[in-house]
Design an enzyme around this catalytic site. Structure first.
Site: not given
Ligand SMILES: Nc1ncnc2c1ncn2[C@@H]1O[C@H](COP(=O)(O)OP(=O)(O)OP(=O)(O)O)[C@@H](O)[C@H]1O
Ligand SMILES: [Mg+2]
Ligand SMILES: [Zn+2]
Length: 306
Positions: A199
């Site tokens: 992913d």
């Molecule tokens: N520690 C952090 N600091 C700042 N921004 C963050 C951080 N962690 C995640 N993000 C932001 O938040 C968004 C969503 O977080 P993350 O990718 O972990 O979630 P997800 O639900 O797993 O996303 P995906 O759609 O990739 O599955 C990221 O694309 C990034 O822009």
């Protein structure tokens, strides 16, 4: 949960009854203890962000933004403006918070810069993955962050429409120190492949601006092994046109196309073998169920490149 491992660093805890070492809690939340989360899973599922209807992991792990109360002992949900992001258990795939937590620790052990994170229990006892936002300065000001989907001028729905090579072109073009950023990117992409992360798409990579507006690769985020929950999950971004069956040669060629010195590339690939024992012991101390620990270790051993 495994009560003897720290919920931040996964090393042993000397004090019974606490979740994390004081210094570890400090590093994530700026207080001696990890906070209690004032919500339970059922409630989060009603306030969480909307699901994106994909057959992959994307978006299924609903996330929510939070802030600490003044006493820093409780996190309150506050959609939008928070300093932290909380990712609870997903309904569709088991143990994602534990999976992401150990994978982020492994990444740190492999020399990646990672967002500070912890595994915290919700009110109902279920574990959630907590990360402190790196795009907020201490005074709360937003730092400019652009993900690779934006840099490539693609709409969010095309986040799987890219390649490792495209990422290097973006870094060469936009990073203030392109050589440094390219090496960090190579290490991160290699780590994602090693850990079976299908992913790592264009929105899971970002450039972050400092106060002078100079862009560097942001700390790594959203690292987890999708292989533990989706069989044979291929890479989101192909390397040399391939999403599966990558060899040492695939990575050497990628490094050459990214204009990284061959010696550096070989050293990065050899580091997988050197990092294996540390990663295996993190997996052992992690909060994953035993069957997933076994599967994770097997995957890493299988993918160490000779
Ligand atoms: N520690 C952090 N600091 C700042 N921004 C963050 C951080 N962690 C995640 N993000 C932001 O938040 C968004 C969503 O977080 P993350 O990718 O972990 O979630 P997800 O639900 O797993 O996303 P995906 O759609 O990739 O599955 C990221 O694309 C990034 O822009
Ligand atoms: Mg993501
Ligand atoms: Zn610790």
């Amino acid at each position: 949960m495994n009560s003897t491992s720290c919920h931040v660093c996964l090393e042993g805890l000397e004090r019974v009854g606490s979740l994390a070492h004081e210094r570890c809690a400090h590093a994530v939340v700026g207080a001696a203890r990890l906070p209690e989360i004032d919500v339970d899973l059922a409630h989060l599922h009603t306030v969480g962000l909307a699901m994106v209807g994909r057959a992959s992991l994307s978006g299924v792990q609903r996330k929510i933004s939070l802030n600490l109360t003044a006493a820093r002992s409780t996190l309150r949900t506050e959609v939008g403006a928070g300093r932290f992001i909380l990712k609870p258990q997903a309904q569709a795939f088991p143990n994602l918070p534990e999976n992401e937590h150990v994978t982020m620790r492994m990444a740190a052990a492999c020399g990646l810069e990672v967002a500070p994170s912890a595994l915290v229990p919700l009110r109902d006892g279920s574990p959630a993955f907590l990360t402190r936002r790196f795009d907020r300065a201490d005074d709360g000001r937003k730092r400019r962050q652009e993900d690779f989907c934006q840099l490539a001028e693609k709409p969010p729905k095309e986040k799987y429409d890219g390649s490792a090579e495209l990422c290097f072109r973006l870094v060469r073009r936009y990073a203030a120190e392109p050589g440094v950023a390219a090496l960090r990117l190579f290490r991160q992409l290699l780590f994602c492949w090693w850990t079976g992360n299908g992913d790592a798409h264009l929105k899971n990579l970002s450039l972050l601006a400092d106060d002078e507006g100079r862009h560097a690769l942001s700390p790594a985020y959203d690292l987890l092994s999708t292989r533990l929950v989706i069989e044979d999950d291929p890479l989101a971004l192909p390397v040399g046109g391939k999403r599966a069956g990558l060899t040492r040669r695939s990575w050497v060629e990628l490094g050459a196309s990214a204009r990284l010195p061959n010696k550096v590339v070989e050293r990065e690939i050899d580091a997988l073998r050197r990092n294996l024992p540390a990663c295996e012991s993190l997996i052992e101390r992690s909060f994953l169920p035993d069957a997933m620990k076994v599967a994770y270790r097997e995957l890493l051993r299988e993918r160490v490149l000779g």
